[in-house]
Enzyme design. Sequence first.
Site, short mmCIF file in Angstrom:
data_model
loop_
_atom_site.label_atom_id
_atom_site.label_comp_id
_atom_site.label_asym_id
_atom_site.label_seq_id
_atom_site.Cartn_x
_atom_site.Cartn_y
_atom_site.Cartn_z
N GLU A 175 0.84 -1.20 0.00
CA GLU A 175 0.00 0.00 0.00
C GLU A 175 0.87 1.25 0.00
OE1 GLU A 175 -2.58 -0.52 3.45
OE2 GLU A 175 -3.95 0.97 2.62
N CYS A 194 -3.42 -0.93 12.76
CA CYS A 194 -3.57 -2.22 13.45
C CYS A 194 -3.99 -2.07 14.90
CB CYS A 194 -2.29 -3.04 13.34
SG CYS A 194 -0.84 -2.07 13.62
N SER A 201 -4.32 3.06 6.55
CA SER A 201 -4.10 1.86 5.76
C SER A 201 -5.38 1.03 5.89
CB SER A 201 -2.92 1.07 6.33
OG SER A 201 -3.01 -0.28 5.96
#
Lengths: 122, 581, 576
Positions: B281, B299, B319
Amino acid sequence: MPKLTKDNLEAYAKKAAAHKVKDVIRVGMSTCGIAAGAEEVYEVLKNEVRQRNLGIEIQKCGCSGKCYAEPLVEVIVKDLPAVVYGKVDKTFALAIVDRHVINGELLNDHIFDVQEANGDEK
Amino acid sequence: MITANINGIPVKVRRGTTILDAAKKINIKIPVLCKHPDLDSTAACGICVVKNAGSGKFLRACCTPIEEGMNITTHDNELHEVRKTVIELILSNHPNDCLQCARNNNCELQKLAADFGIREYPFHQLKKGLQPDYSTKIINLVADKCILCGRCINVCQNIQNVWALSFLDRGIKTRISAAGDINLADSPCIKCGQCSAHCPTGAIAEYDETEKTWKALYDPDKYCVVQIAPAVRVAIGEAFGYPEGENLTGKLYAALRKLGFKAVFDTSFGADLTVMEEATEFIQRFVHKKGPLPLITSCCPSWVDFMEKYYSDMIEHFSTAKSPQAMVGVLSKTYYAEQNNIDPSKIFMVSIMPCTAKKYEITRSEEMFASGYQDIDVSLTTRELSRMIKQAGIDFVGLEDGKPDHILGDYTGAGVIFGATGGVMEAALRTAHYYITGENAGIMDFESVRGLKGVKETTVEIDGNSIKVAIAHGIGNVEYVLNKIQKAIAERKEIPYHFVEVMACPGGCVGGGGQPYGVTDKLRISRSQGLYLDDEKQDFHYAHENPYIKKLYNDFLGKPLSEKSHKLLHTFYNPRPLYRK
Amino acid sequence: MKVILLKDTDGKDREGLFHDKVLDALQKEGISDKWKLVRVVDIGIYNRGVALKILPAGFTYTDLTEEDIPGIVRKSIKEGKEIKEKISSVKDKQVKIVLRNCGVIDPENIESYLETGGYQGLKKVLFEYKPEESIEELKISGLRGRGGGGFPLWMKWNFARKTRSDEKYVICNGDEGDPGAYMDRSVLEGDPHSVLEGMLVAGYLVGAQKGYFYIRAEYPLAISRVQKAVDDAQEYGLLGNNILGSDFSFSIEIRLGAGAFVCGEETALIASIEGKRGYPSPRPPYPSVKGLWGRPTVINNVETLANVPVIFTKGGKWFSKIGSPTSKGTKVFALTGKIKNSGLVEVPMGITLREIIYDIGGGMLNSYDIKAVQTGGPSGGVISKEHLDTPVDYENLQKLGSIMGSGGMIVIDESDCMVDLAKFYMNFCVDESCGKCAPCRIGTTQMLEYLDSISKGKASQEDIAKLKKIATAVKKASLCGLGQTAPNPVLSTLRYFEEEYLEHIRDKKCRAGKCKELLEYTIIQEKCRRCSLCFRNCPVSAISGNNKEGFVIDNEKCIKCGNCFEVCKFEAISRG
């Protein structure tokens, strides 16, 4: 209103020193006085003095400490010492105007303080 | 330098040192309760009082700076009497039902009462009668047990900058609550669990889901599988007497199998996978200009919640890769199930996390059901696992090291360092380096992203490209980074960073809200060290070299950011209101 | 304007008699048309028989007999001579410095203040003294903080002055939370400019450019009068840029309290202004070094600031001549309780309690004897009647187990119960405790529980020891002054009136008749008319008997509701 400078502050001090108290009636209008009914007394005095064209100023003042005697009304008229009446109600306020201010009488059984000389500032 | 006397012993310390710290230097332990090493003193409890010669007044050692010439007495009869009375007062306003409490045997108030030899409750017992708040089903607020030390408020307001918790009412009626006297679930709370991590008593604890897990383990119809997070392996030892930071990966695998799990996976594998997806990405955005920069890691579910609530206008920078936990979860019920001919509807996936917010993440949005089922059925904290191990009669210390199921269990050093702040960034940069140059960087090349500094800003050079990165940990530190980015964007100036990592918990996951109690900077460092050492001894240090990752892409996913990858391993974000209802 | 004031100062009601006597004498001397005779309510003298004051001369005579009158009228009134043997030495003991303008000027008119010499103190500080000289003047004056702390003013301002900072602040603490204390309210309502002037002097000397008035929201009149004063001062150039043409600029903002006594404590006050929960912070660091927004801040009480202009217009040396060796100047007390003349009195430090109560206060309100004097509000203690001749100053009151505090002074007589008094103040502290620190939060609640059970006759002997044990922990381990002084009323009443506590515990008796649950109701058989009204009104049927043989109250069953006492038409029920 132009801002004060240290020189015209000086002028106030001189004015203060030379100042003679003119006729005035002061009503204690701090919380202690108001709680005891001073606002009504103030209004009555103002109206009466205006109606009778007496030309004497009714001023508000603070708490002098004699809270147990509120409402307090100090009367300063010429030739008489400054007298503080206490526990003044509407009726007595009228009597103050009538007999003290106009007639120059000092009223019995209501005076809580007297200043020594006429025209003296504290 | 200041010279003073404590109990007649001279001590020399820097100006500004508290009496408490000065005493520590000469091995004198002044008892404390509300003071936490992480936090500024609230000066609430009154236990740490000491005397200075020449004055009848007591001083609080935790917050009074020691001054030149002071003659401090830390222990004498008068001080002891007063401290004991204060403890008795606190206990007179406390339920004192330790046997039923989440902190039984591990409670700071209990320890203090034991140390002081409390044998009676001399005063009236004053009941608080407050209702507990279980609304989040992640963090339980049991206000009855609260001793009003103020640590949770301090953490939530000043360190995490979330302002979900507050004191309400005053005097003896003071209590902790979600600010505004609402349910915690309806508040801005991001479930980071830092409040529970700092709480000295059982007033704030995780919502226990061990019963649910036992039920599944004993259910013959269920095929239970488990994954453990990087940060768990270097902290679980603290529950079993191991030194700080000791890496107990092998024993964990063995213990989990003994608990009855049919397959043992490792979230570090998921971390390697996250690196693959996210580094790709990054290359897309940085090299091929196909997306807004900076790219921000996603995350950490507390961080995601915070971004969705407070900075939803920056969602496009996230992301879209799921967290390592979520990736292993979805693959366990698709890839693993397929490969091993197991009916995915029977699979019960448990994750062991250093984190309380992971309990939130597993039902966060419909992408968490990408397998066709709830990808992860239960997320347990390190604390819950240690209790389960103890309940199952497993002699943890005596275990032989076990092995994971390689298919979703083998990891590289890049994956395991995810647990430390800067770890995600470092792992991603290692793979980005490879993608850009075709060669591997040295494993210490990106060392500058390590460490406990609240905001780490650095530039890494990869083949003539200057990549500006920022790493923030502790949500209170993120405002600085985000404001800088927003300002640059608004003024159409050059963006200050290309890649940003954010961890909600100070120290990163090693300091997570679900880790064993008593976290301090010292512990954060030792636990992180344990992870970096694990990295060093691995066969592989680069996510893209993990043979099982390669197999996964070959056999199942195709390549990073493929359609299948997107379907299973990526998610979306939505603005969320700060206050529900 | 020749006036004669007449007052019967011990209430024996002989005024009418003496009034006529004086009129007669005036007539006999032929001067009745020249003199006005008036009976006054207050002549400033108490318990000295019939008193007479002649104005403008000022001669005052007391303890007069009817025979004295003719002589006084001739010699003192007609001839204007002082009769030395009879002249009274009673003087007005009040010295009005803080209250100098209260009751005199119009507090809503800045001209009124200017005409009495207002802002001359500021002028001196700005143009005639160097800042170090001003600080020295304050040091010479010996002025100590009047909020209760008694800290030397010059020292506090000097700390702030010496600490380097980009910004500094001056705060006037108008939170005045002590029950029964309203000195600050009266100054803010009666002479707000005097406080403003004090703040301006403070600002100039410490190097601050911003000031805050923190006034409790329960004082709306004080708030509006101060706001008017601030607005007027702004208009007259006494606030804002280049005040009086100097290079000193200062602005003032008013912030309101929100009903928390603890916000009168300086660090909690600062937290309140910063928009935080009103929780105190540990000291050091002290506000004069690190206060509002982390900057050097001086916080002063209203009364302290009102003293400042006078120290500069009349001199620090003049100020230091008033008062006692350790406590200079005057103190305003709110004299209340069982006293005739309740109100505000301003007296030089070192005056005795006896003088305040009897020479200014007019003595006890009714026939009960004096028992004690409570000073310092909920942080203070009681001073038993044996110590009435103690000169009042900071150190002396502390030695007796009380404090000066902000100036509350409550006169207590034999009909007041000391346990009840301690309970009242502890209840206040429980209510007002901020809750931050365990010793105060829990300790005060526990102490209240014990006091309550003592007042209800439900306590045991060891409860006094427990009370003292908790009191020590609360006093020593509380974070701020509220907690540290909350045990004072209890400890002080225990010190002087322990027997009364023991009577409540051991004998289940309240000698003052205040603790409801310990009152015993008895039917006085001689007065009882056997009407059965009490019998019919007892909610727990504790009264038994009949119209023939009479009625009797069973004290075991009695719940002390007082119904029988209230309904009896023949005053046949005794309570005690």
